[in-house]
Motif scaffolding. Sequence first.
Motif, PDB file in Angstrom:
ATOM      1  N   PHE A 291     -14.388 -36.340  65.153  1.00  0.00           N
ATOM      2  CA  PHE A 291     -13.388 -36.272  66.214  1.00  0.00           C
ATOM      3  C   PHE A 291     -13.919 -36.818  67.548  1.00  0.00           C
ATOM      4  O   PHE A 291     -13.149 -37.028  68.474  1.00  0.00           O
ATOM      5  CB  PHE A 291     -12.916 -34.827  66.390  1.00  0.00           C
ATOM      6  N   GLU A 292     -15.231 -37.039  67.645  1.00  0.00           N
ATOM      7  CA  GLU A 292     -15.822 -37.537  68.878  1.00  0.00           C
ATOM      8  C   GLU A 292     -15.876 -39.057  68.948  1.00  0.00           C
ATOM      9  O   GLU A 292     -15.966 -39.621  70.042  1.00  0.00           O
ATOM     10  CB  GLU A 292     -17.243 -36.978  69.055  1.00  0.00           C
ATOM     11  N   VAL A 293     -15.874 -39.723  67.796  1.00  0.00           N
ATOM     12  CA  VAL A 293     -15.973 -41.183  67.789  1.00  0.00           C
ATOM     13  C   VAL A 293     -14.591 -41.786  68.014  1.00  0.00           C
ATOM     14  O   VAL A 293     -13.574 -41.255  67.530  1.00  0.00           O
ATOM     15  CB  VAL A 293     -16.580 -41.672  66.469  1.00  0.00           C
ATOM     16  N   PRO A 294     -14.464 -42.878  68.744  1.00  0.00           N
ATOM     17  CA  PRO A 294     -13.153 -43.509  68.970  1.00  0.00           C
ATOM     18  C   PRO A 294     -12.608 -44.146  67.697  1.00  0.00           C
ATOM     19  O   PRO A 294     -13.359 -44.695  66.885  1.00  0.00           O
ATOM     20  CB  PRO A 294     -13.451 -44.561  70.040  1.00  0.00           C
ATOM     21  N   VAL A 295     -11.297 -44.039  67.512  1.00  0.00           N
ATOM     22  CA  VAL A 295     -10.635 -44.534  66.314  1.00  0.00           C
ATOM     23  C   VAL A 295      -9.673 -45.648  66.688  1.00  0.00           C
ATOM     24  O   VAL A 295      -8.916 -45.549  67.660  1.00  0.00           O
ATOM     25  CB  VAL A 295      -9.879 -43.386  65.599  1.00  0.00           C
ATOM     26  N   ASP A 296      -9.718 -46.738  65.915  1.00  0.00           N
ATOM     27  CA  ASP A 296      -8.761 -47.838  66.078  1.00  0.00           C
ATOM     28  C   ASP A 296      -7.504 -47.461  65.298  1.00  0.00           C
ATOM     29  O   ASP A 296      -7.242 -47.977  64.210  1.00  0.00           O
ATOM     30  CB  ASP A 296      -9.381 -49.132  65.559  1.00  0.00           C
ATOM     31  N   VAL A 353      -8.216 -28.917  68.240  1.00  0.00           N
ATOM     32  CA  VAL A 353      -9.032 -30.118  68.062  1.00  0.00           C
ATOM     33  C   VAL A 353      -8.262 -31.329  68.565  1.00  0.00           C
ATOM     34  O   VAL A 353      -7.050 -31.472  68.314  1.00  0.00           O
ATOM     35  CB  VAL A 353      -9.420 -30.305  66.589  1.00  0.00           C
ATOM     36  N   SER A 354      -8.956 -32.213  69.250  1.00  0.00           N
ATOM     37  CA  SER A 354      -8.394 -33.498  69.673  1.00  0.00           C
ATOM     38  C   SER A 354      -9.364 -34.589  69.266  1.00  0.00           C
ATOM     39  O   SER A 354     -10.592 -34.420  69.372  1.00  0.00           O
ATOM     40  CB  SER A 354      -8.180 -33.538  71.192  1.00  0.00           C
ATOM     41  N   GLY A 361      -8.767 -42.409  75.546  1.00  0.00           N
ATOM     42  CA  GLY A 361      -7.685 -41.463  75.365  1.00  0.00           C
ATOM     43  C   GLY A 361      -7.994 -40.454  74.281  1.00  0.00           C
ATOM     44  O   GLY A 361      -9.027 -40.516  73.601  1.00  0.00           O
ATOM     45  N   SER A 362      -7.134 -39.474  74.117  1.00  0.00           N
ATOM     46  CA  SER A 362      -7.307 -38.445  73.097  1.00  0.00           C
ATOM     47  C   SER A 362      -5.969 -38.124  72.461  1.00  0.00           C
ATOM     48  O   SER A 362      -4.912 -38.279  73.093  1.00  0.00           O
ATOM     49  CB  SER A 362      -7.926 -37.178  73.694  1.00  0.00           C
ATOM     50  N   GLU A 363      -6.034 -37.691  71.258  1.00  0.00           N
ATOM     51  CA  GLU A 363      -4.845 -37.308  70.497  1.00  0.00           C
ATOM     52  C   GLU A 363      -5.021 -35.881  70.006  1.00  0.00           C
ATOM     53  O   GLU A 363      -6.004 -35.574  69.318  1.00  0.00           O
ATOM     54  CB  GLU A 363      -4.623 -38.260  69.328  1.00  0.00           C
ATOM     55  N   PHE A 364      -4.115 -35.001  70.337  1.00  0.00           N
ATOM     56  CA  PHE A 364      -4.217 -33.601  69.954  1.00  0.00           C
ATOM     57  C   PHE A 364      -3.867 -33.437  68.479  1.00  0.00           C
ATOM     58  O   PHE A 364      -2.834 -33.917  68.015  1.00  0.00           O
ATOM     59  CB  PHE A 364      -3.286 -32.753  70.814  1.00  0.00           C
TER      60      PHE A 364
END
Length: 459
Positions: A291-296, A353-354, A361-364
């Motif tokens: 959840f900490e690594v950025p996702v494309d 968790v986000s 940015g973050s996604e809940f």
Amino acid sequence: METYRSYGALLLVACSSMASSDAMAQAQGSKSSTGSTSSSAAARNASKRVEALQKQVTEQGQQIEALRRQAAEQETRYQELQDRITSQEAKAAAPQRPVPMPAPGSKIAEEKPAPAGAAAEASDTSTRAVRVGVAPSEEVQAPPVAQLFDEPSILTPKGSFVLEPSLQYGYSSNNRVALVGYTVIPALLIGLIDVREFKRNTFIGALTGRWGATNRMELELKLPYVARSDSTISREIFTGSATDNVFNTHGNGMGDVEAAIRYQIADGRDNNKPYVVGGLRFKARNGKDPFEVPVDCVTRCIGNTTGTGLPLELPTGSGFYSLQPSVTFLLPSDPAVFFGGLSYTYNFQRNNVSRTVLNGGSEFLGDVKAGDVWGLNFGMGLAINERSSFSLGVEMYTVAPTQQNGQTVIGSVRTQLASLLLGYSYRYSNKSVFNVSVGAGLTRDTPDLQLTVRFPMSF
């Protein structure tokens, strides 16, 4: 006158003769007295020597008699020992437990003090007590085998410390074909085809320390370092591209630290009874979690609504605390040793968790719980010689689906993992062992290849 003179001369001669005779007699008498005195002294000395020799002969006779008695006692004792050996050989006619090559710090048996009878025999200064065999200790540990699984086959003896550096390499590949559209007839598709091929390489270097708290209990701490790289070959969905795109990503860093405690429940000294060890392992989540690594991401992603859906950096941890109780067994059966185990891994739920997406940015996501894992393994070990042993085993896991906010995540299903493992162990010295194992995946979700090298050292 001359006549008187003649008689006087004769008288003088006679007197002289008589005097000479008396002197000679006295001289002879004195000589005979001296000789008799010397003879009596010599006789007394000879008598004393004879008495001393007789006394010495008597003492030697007594010593010979004592030696004869001791020889008779030793003969009786020797016969008793022969009877014991015959009895032990008769018991040894049944199949015996093999003793493969020892691992560093391993301890199979300890000496017991000699029985009272033996102590009484040892107190006799004229004889030496003879020991036939060594009695097993109350704390007996299982014989070692070439290690295949994460759990070792034996416990660390009391007061000993084992440092085990290890390196594990895993390679896996998978193909995925997604059909997005509808079919007019079975041979004709209207829509898009998403084809992806994954190739993953993982290196895990670990430093593990084990300490024997008692002969039946040991403590363990494992510090892993993870390096990963993924390559994805795909034709992205929604774009209609006819060319392949390659998406490369990697990640490295500290993995999840693990701590474990193991306790030997049964010693398995009786025939047909295994050694049984219970264990409890706790895994932290100090490694970088997913959840900490950025996702494309594909949708709902700030700054990108049609991404690949893949992480831009690979995590080095699972992202969840977990607790794993386990039980392992080892059954010696000449000439092999059978072993196996059963485990259950419980992953603790994470709340609120986000996940990180593009541009910071973050996604809940809400509450997320990774699926629990049941594990089963079994195998067989065989001692080749005093230094080498060989093992063959199978390891299987079933992973439950992941849940989000109490609901099963779409696309998450129960996963079955299975591997066939071969292991070889070589005792480099009395304090160190070289161990290598190779695993081959038996299901599509299992890594195709897994190579592990361990070098435990005892202190």
